[in-house]
Design a protein around this motif. Structure first.
Motif, PDB file in Angstrom:
ATOM      1  N   ASP A 156      48.040  83.398  86.370  1.00  0.00           N
ATOM      2  CA  ASP A 156      46.975  82.626  87.003  1.00  0.00           C
ATOM      3  C   ASP A 156      46.989  82.772  88.516  1.00  0.00           C
ATOM      4  O   ASP A 156      46.072  82.325  89.204  1.00  0.00           O
ATOM      5  N   ASP A 157      48.028  83.393  89.046  1.00  0.00           N
ATOM      6  CA  ASP A 157      48.202  83.431  90.496  1.00  0.00           C
ATOM      7  C   ASP A 157      47.145  84.267  91.204  1.00  0.00           C
ATOM      8  O   ASP A 157      46.847  84.035  92.373  1.00  0.00           O
ATOM      9  N   GLY A 158      46.588  85.264  90.497  1.00  0.00           N
ATOM     10  CA  GLY A 158      45.655  86.157  91.165  1.00  0.00           C
ATOM     11  C   GLY A 158      44.197  85.840  90.938  1.00  0.00           C
ATOM     12  O   GLY A 158      43.331  86.658  91.258  1.00  0.00           O
ATOM     13  N   LEU A 159      43.895  84.652  90.414  1.00  0.00           N
ATOM     14  CA  LEU A 159      42.517  84.340  90.058  1.00  0.00           C
ATOM     15  C   LEU A 159      41.626  84.081  91.265  1.00  0.00           C
ATOM     16  O   LEU A 159      40.422  83.910  91.120  1.00  0.00           O
ATOM     17  N   GLU A 160      42.213  84.037  92.452  1.00  0.00           N
ATOM     18  CA  GLU A 160      41.418  83.915  93.670  1.00  0.00           C
ATOM     19  C   GLU A 160      41.179  85.286  94.301  1.00  0.00           C
ATOM     20  O   GLU A 160      40.375  85.415  95.218  1.00  0.00           O
ATOM     21  N   ASP A 161      41.871  86.280  93.800  1.00  0.00           N
ATOM     22  CA  ASP A 161      41.800  87.628  94.371  1.00  0.00           C
ATOM     23  C   ASP A 161      40.761  88.458  93.620  1.00  0.00           C
ATOM     24  O   ASP A 161      40.886  88.676  92.409  1.00  0.00           O
ATOM     25  N   ALA A 162      39.739  88.906  94.317  1.00  0.00           N
ATOM     26  CA  ALA A 162      38.660  89.672  93.677  1.00  0.00           C
ATOM     27  C   ALA A 162      39.160  90.977  93.087  1.00  0.00           C
ATOM     28  O   ALA A 162      38.514  91.550  92.209  1.00  0.00           O
ATOM     29  N   PRO A 207      27.823  82.245  88.854  1.00  0.00           N
ATOM     30  CA  PRO A 207      29.120  82.865  89.107  1.00  0.00           C
ATOM     31  C   PRO A 207      30.217  82.159  88.336  1.00  0.00           C
ATOM     32  O   PRO A 207      29.992  81.131  87.680  1.00  0.00           O
ATOM     33  N   LEU A 208      31.415  82.681  88.401  1.00  0.00           N
ATOM     34  CA  LEU A 208      32.573  81.998  87.840  1.00  0.00           C
ATOM     35  C   LEU A 208      32.853  80.741  88.658  1.00  0.00           C
ATOM     36  O   LEU A 208      32.429  80.641  89.813  1.00  0.00           O
ATOM     37  N   PRO A 209      33.545  79.780  88.092  1.00  0.00           N
ATOM     38  CA  PRO A 209      33.859  78.558  88.848  1.00  0.00           C
ATOM     39  C   PRO A 209      34.601  78.896  90.138  1.00  0.00           C
ATOM     40  O   PRO A 209      35.492  79.737  90.158  1.00  0.00           O
ATOM     41  N   GLU A 210      34.222  78.232  91.215  1.00  0.00           N
ATOM     42  CA  GLU A 210      34.892  78.475  92.488  1.00  0.00           C
ATOM     43  C   GLU A 210      36.200  77.700  92.595  1.00  0.00           C
ATOM     44  O   GLU A 210      37.164  78.180  93.186  1.00  0.00           O
ATOM     45  N   ALA A 211      36.221  76.500  92.011  1.00  0.00           N
ATOM     46  CA  ALA A 211      37.427  75.681  92.063  1.00  0.00           C
ATOM     47  C   ALA A 211      38.535  76.343  91.248  1.00  0.00           C
ATOM     48  O   ALA A 211      38.324  76.717  90.086  1.00  0.00           O
ATOM     49  N   LEU A 212      39.709  76.501  91.835  1.00  0.00           N
ATOM     50  CA  LEU A 212      40.806  77.207  91.171  1.00  0.00           C
ATOM     51  C   LEU A 212      41.222  76.513  89.881  1.00  0.00           C
ATOM     52  O   LEU A 212      41.529  77.183  88.889  1.00  0.00           O
ATOM     53  N   GLU A 214      36.231  90.821  90.281  1.00  0.00           N
ATOM     54  CA  GLU A 214      35.008  90.867  91.091  1.00  0.00           C
ATOM     55  C   GLU A 214      33.821  91.346  90.250  1.00  0.00           C
ATOM     56  O   GLU A 214      32.712  90.812  90.354  1.00  0.00           O
ATOM     57  N   ALA A 215      34.056  92.358  89.380  1.00  0.00           N
ATOM     58  CA  ALA A 215      32.986  92.870  88.525  1.00  0.00           C
ATOM     59  C   ALA A 215      32.569  91.831  87.494  1.00  0.00           C
ATOM     60  O   ALA A 215      31.386  91.716  87.141  1.00  0.00           O
ATOM     61  N   PHE A 216      33.534  91.067  86.982  1.00  0.00           N
ATOM     62  CA  PHE A 216      33.249  90.002  86.033  1.00  0.00           C
ATOM     63  C   PHE A 216      32.356  88.943  86.682  1.00  0.00           C
ATOM     64  O   PHE A 216      31.360  88.498  86.119  1.00  0.00           O
ATOM     65  N   ASN A 217      32.699  88.564  87.900  1.00  0.00           N
ATOM     66  CA  ASN A 217      31.930  87.555  88.627  1.00  0.00           C
ATOM     67  C   ASN A 217      30.514  88.050  88.920  1.00  0.00           C
ATOM     68  O   ASN A 217      29.534  87.319  88.751  1.00  0.00           O
ATOM     69  N   LEU A 218      30.409  89.318  89.329  1.00  0.00           N
ATOM     70  CA  LEU A 218      29.105  89.904  89.637  1.00  0.00           C
ATOM     71  C   LEU A 218      28.242  89.994  88.382  1.00  0.00           C
ATOM     72  O   LEU A 218      27.045  89.691  88.413  1.00  0.00           O
ATOM     73  N   ALA A 219      28.846  90.399  87.269  1.00  0.00           N
ATOM     74  CA  ALA A 219      28.100  90.501  86.015  1.00  0.00           C
ATOM     75  C   ALA A 219      27.603  89.135  85.570  1.00  0.00           C
ATOM     76  O   ALA A 219      26.491  89.003  85.039  1.00  0.00           O
TER      77      ALA A 219
END
Length: 222
Positions: free
Chosen positions: A177-183, A151-156, A138-143
Motif C-alpha cells: 500500500d506504500d506506493g499508492l500515492e506514486d503515479a 478519478p481514483l479516490p484522492e484520499a489515501l 497513472e494509466a489506471f487513474n487516467l482510464a
C-alpha cells in the motif's frame, strides 16, 4: 446411510479427511474465490480441491451455487444462483440476494476500468504467460477518468481500502500500500477479472453495445 456417512466414505477413498473438506468449503464459501498462486495456504486448498472436485461441485450444486474453475490460471470462483457466469451455461434461477455481496459504486467503477484495460492489453498482446497484465497506477487513474469521468479516490485511506478490496477479490496484485500515492506504481491485473465482468457489460462501458451506459453493481456477479 446418511449423507454425512456417504460423504465421509467418499472422502476417505480420496485420502481427504472430513475436517480438511470442511476447511476447503468454509474458505470457498467465505471468500468466494481461491487462487493457487496467492499464498501457501491457497496452494494447499486448491490442490485439495483437485482431489475432491466432484464432491465439492456436488455439494455446491445442492445449494445451486456455481463454481467456475479456470484451470489455466489455477483459480476457483463461486457465483450465487442467477448470476451470469462467463464460460458457463446461464442459470434459470432468479435469486438476487443471499450470497451476493453488494459492491460500492467506487468498487464497481474500478472493476469495470480494470476489465477494459485488461481487454485492451489482451488485444495488443501485452499479457504474460500467466494471463496477467501490468498496468501503471497513472494509466489506471487516467482510464477511470476517460471511461467513467471519475478519478481514483484522492484520499489515501479511501484508495487503500479500494485496493485492499480488489486484492481480496483476487483481481489485482500490488507490491504494497506504500506506493499508492506514486503515479509510477505498477498494478498486476489478474485474469480472473474476466470472470467478474462479462463481454456484454464491457461493451456497455466502452460504447460498443446498443447501450453505452455503465452498469450498476447489480449487473456484476459477486
Amino acid at each position: 446411510m446418511t449423507i454425512r456417512d456417504a460423504l465421509a466414505e467418499a472422502l476417505e477413498a480420496r485420502g481427504v479427511g472430513p475436517d480438511q473438506f470442511s476447511e476447503l468449503m468454509i474458505r470457498l464459501l467465505d471468500r468466494g474465490v481461491l487462487c493457487r498462486d496467492e499464498s501457501k495456504k491457497e496452494t494447499e486448498l486448491y490442490d485439495r480441491y483437485l482431489q475432491v472436485a466432484d464432491l465439492v461441485e456436488d455439494y455446491l450444486s445442492v445449494l445451486r451455487i456455481r463454481l467456475l474453475h479456470e484451470r489455466r490460471f489455477h483459480s476457483l470462483r463461486l457465483f450465487p444462483p442467477g448470476a451470469e457466469v462467463p464460460g458457463l451455461a446461464d442459470s434459470e434461477d432468479g435469486f438476487n440476494q443471499g450470497l451476493r455481496e453488494r459492491l460500492s459504486q467506487q468498487e464497481v467503477a474500478a472493476i469495470l476500468v480494470l476489465r477494459a484495460e485488461y481487454d485492451k492489453a489482451l488485444r495488443e498482446g501485452q499479457i504474460d504467460e500467466h494471463g496477467q497484465v501490468m498496468l501503471p497506477l497513472e494509466a489506471f487513474n487516467l482510464a477511470s477518468k476517460n471511461l467513467l469521468g471519475r478519478p481514483l479516490p484522492e484520499a489515501l485511506t479511501e484508495r487503500r481500502a479500494l485496493f485492499r478490496r480488489l486484492r481480496q477479490l483476487r483481481l489485482i496484485r500490488t507490491a504494497s500500500d506504500d506506493g499508492l500515492e506514486d503515479a509510477e506504481t505498477w498494478l498486476t491485473i489478474r485474469p480472473d477479472i474476466t470472470s467478474l465482468v462479462t463481454d456484454a457489460v464491457l461493451s456497455q462501458l466502452t460504447g460498443d453495445g446498443p447501450d453505452a451506459e455503465a452498469p450498476s453493481s447489480e449487473e456484476l456477479p459477486s
